[in-house]
Design a protein around this motif. Sequence first.
Motif, mmCIF file in Angstrom:
data_model
loop_
_atom_site.group_PDB
_atom_site.id
_atom_site.type_symbol
_atom_site.label_atom_id
_atom_site.label_comp_id
_atom_site.label_asym_id
_atom_site.label_seq_id
_atom_site.Cartn_x
_atom_site.Cartn_y
_atom_site.Cartn_z
ATOM 1 N N GLY A 138 -5.884 0.186 7.695
ATOM 2 C CA GLY A 138 -5.394 1.298 6.887
ATOM 3 C C GLY A 138 -5.105 0.929 5.443
ATOM 4 O O GLY A 138 -5.617 1.582 4.526
ATOM 5 N N PRO A 139 -4.298 -0.115 5.188
ATOM 6 C CA PRO A 139 -4.044 -0.499 3.793
ATOM 7 C C PRO A 139 -5.307 -0.942 3.059
ATOM 8 O O PRO A 139 -5.481 -0.632 1.879
ATOM 9 N N ILE A 193 -2.583 7.051 7.489
ATOM 10 C CA ILE A 193 -3.636 6.051 7.726
ATOM 11 C C ILE A 193 -3.081 4.644 7.529
ATOM 12 O O ILE A 193 -3.357 3.742 8.324
ATOM 13 N N ILE A 194 -2.289 4.445 6.484
ATOM 14 C CA ILE A 194 -1.722 3.117 6.215
ATOM 15 C C ILE A 194 -0.823 2.679 7.359
ATOM 16 O O ILE A 194 -0.861 1.527 7.794
ATOM 17 N N TYR A 229 -7.164 2.123 2.161
ATOM 18 C CA TYR A 229 -6.495 2.797 1.037
ATOM 19 C C TYR A 229 -6.875 2.142 -0.285
ATOM 20 O O TYR A 229 -7.215 2.831 -1.249
ATOM 21 N N THR A 284 -4.543 10.573 -5.616
ATOM 22 C CA THR A 284 -5.335 9.766 -4.691
ATOM 23 C C THR A 284 -6.569 10.549 -4.281
ATOM 24 O O THR A 284 -6.648 11.752 -4.512
ATOM 25 N N CYS A 323 0.897 3.955 -2.949
ATOM 26 C CA CYS A 323 0.517 5.331 -2.627
ATOM 27 C C CYS A 323 1.576 6.322 -3.105
ATOM 28 O O CYS A 323 1.256 7.390 -3.600
ATOM 29 N N LYS A 346 -1.874 12.554 -0.228
ATOM 30 C CA LYS A 346 -1.039 11.371 -0.066
ATOM 31 C C LYS A 346 -0.521 11.243 1.359
ATOM 32 O O LYS A 346 -0.409 10.140 1.889
ATOM 33 N N GLY A 372 -8.895 5.027 -1.279
ATOM 34 C CA GLY A 372 -7.833 5.998 -1.521
ATOM 35 C C GLY A 372 -7.377 6.108 -2.955
ATOM 36 O O GLY A 372 -6.934 7.171 -3.391
ATOM 37 N N ARG A 373 -7.470 5.018 -3.678
ATOM 38 C CA ARG A 373 -6.994 5.042 -5.062
ATOM 39 C C ARG A 373 -8.027 5.735 -5.943
ATOM 40 O O ARG A 373 -9.203 5.476 -5.855
ATOM 41 N N TRP A 381 -3.060 9.591 3.531
ATOM 42 C CA TRP A 381 -3.159 8.153 3.295
ATOM 43 C C TRP A 381 -1.956 7.405 3.843
ATOM 44 O O TRP A 381 -2.090 6.293 4.347
ATOM 45 N N ALA A 408 0.830 -1.209 0.000
ATOM 46 C CA ALA A 408 0.000 0.000 0.000
ATOM 47 C C ALA A 408 0.863 1.257 0.000
ATOM 48 O O ALA A 408 0.556 2.227 -0.704
#
Length: 64
Positions: free
Chosen positions: A52-53, A44-45, A56, A34, A28, A38, A60-61, A41, A24
């Motif tokens: 988190g991942p 968060i990851i 994402y 995103t 990212c 970024k 997120g993507r 994210w 992830a």
Amino acid sequence: MDLTINWALIAPIIVIQLILMIIALIDCVRIEKTNGSKVMWIFIIILFSMIGPIAYFLFGRRAD
């Protein structure tokens, strides 16, 4: 009361979590845009280890 940790059960979960987090983070950094910033994210990851991942990859993507 036996409080030993069964590493045979926990180790695969930790490995999967680390692999998911690394994939992830690499995605990212490499992707151009995103949904949201970024930096947000990446935090968060890293901070929400398993969730988190997954969040994402789900939200997120940007699908342009």
